[in-house]
Design an enzyme around this catalytic site. Structure first.
Site, short mmCIF file in Angstrom:
data_model
loop_
_atom_site.label_atom_id
_atom_site.label_comp_id
_atom_site.label_asym_id
_atom_site.label_seq_id
_atom_site.Cartn_x
_atom_site.Cartn_y
_atom_site.Cartn_z
N HIS A 55 0.89 -1.15 -0.02
CA HIS A 55 -0.28 0.19 -0.14
C HIS A 55 0.97 1.19 -0.11
CE1 HIS A 55 0.69 -0.64 4.39
NE2 HIS A 55 0.00 0.65 4.63
N HIS A 112 -7.39 -1.11 5.71
CA HIS A 112 -6.48 -0.21 6.29
C HIS A 112 -6.12 1.12 5.14
CE1 HIS A 112 -2.58 1.37 8.34
NE2 HIS A 112 -2.03 1.00 7.10
ZN LIG Z 1 0.13 1.67 6.55
#
Ligand SMILES: [Zn+2]
Length: 240
Positions: A55, A112
């Protein structure tokens, strides 16, 4: 057999090096800081050919450019590519990446962040789960919904029980204390809390974890439904 090495960085991150001794290839998973990562790769004589980002957060991608300059191709989630430095190949659900003969499936596991992906090496019994699942915990919901994170965790927890889960932070002690408060009658959690306390006192790592351990001791994996998950996640955000 793949060799997997943790490179500690910042306060509590683990950057991962995956090395295939057969092909000689090396992958860096989430190189947040290129300095310790490149030093460790050099020390081992492992030139890094690929970066696999989970990410966009800078503690996971901040070292991309330097590792790329040292010769790596950067793979990253397509929907976050604009926020990740140096992306060469944008990945989506179902894509495959390779190290030597070993293959990783790309899973989209939002929660997240919205574009968070995991790299699942089924034949090796290994998954790199970034900041989605931690040992006895899970990532904070910065972008996604409780429903999304609940489903992402359930998907990871449905992998074979002996699958080793490589997460990106050493958060286990704090997670274990919360778990013991959330499920005071759970003996497996009480037992693991003691083991984690001892390991941390001795300066040892507590990751990777396994699906089997998480099914027994991760209260977020054990949540009954998205509402139950949301209640636990909110409670953990203010737990001390
Ligand atoms: Zn993170």
């Amino acid at each position: 057999m793949l060799e997997i090495v943790a490179v500690p960085a910042f306060a509590d991150n683990y950057l991962w090096l995956i090395h295939d001794p057969v092909s000689g290839e090396t992958v860096a998973v989430d190189p947040g800081d290129s300095v310790p990562l490149l030093a460790e790769a050099e020390r081992r004589g492992w030139p890094i050919g690929q970066v696999w980002n989970t990410h966009w957060h800078p503690d996971h991608s901040g070292g991309n450019e330097a590792v790329k300059q040292a010769g790596a191709t950067v793979y990253a989630p397509a929907s976050e590519a604009a926020r990740i430095p140096g992306v060469d190949v944008a990945l989506k659900e179902g894509d495959r990446v390779r190290i030597g003969e070993h293959q990783a499936e790309v899973w989209e596991v939002p929660g997240h962040t919205l574009g968070h992906i995991a790299y699942v090496l089924r034949d090796d019994g290994i998954a790199f789960v970034g900041d989605t699942l931690f040992a006895m915990g899970c990532g904070r919901l910065f972008e996604g919904t409780p429903q999304q994170m609940f489903e992402s965790l359930q998907r990871i927890a449905a992998l074979p029980a002996d699958t080793r889960l490589y997460c990106a932070h050493e958060y286990t002690l704090s997670n274990a204390r919360f778990a013991a408060a959330a499920e005071p009658a759970n003996d497996a959690i009480a037992h693991r809390l003691k083991a984690v306390e001892q390991a941390r006192q001795a300066g040892e790592m507590t990751v990777p974890t396994t699906v089997a351990e998480e099914l027994q001791t991760n209260v977020f994996v054990r949540a009954h439904d998205p509402q139950d998950f949301a209640r636990l996640r909110t409670s953990k955000d203010t737990f001390r």
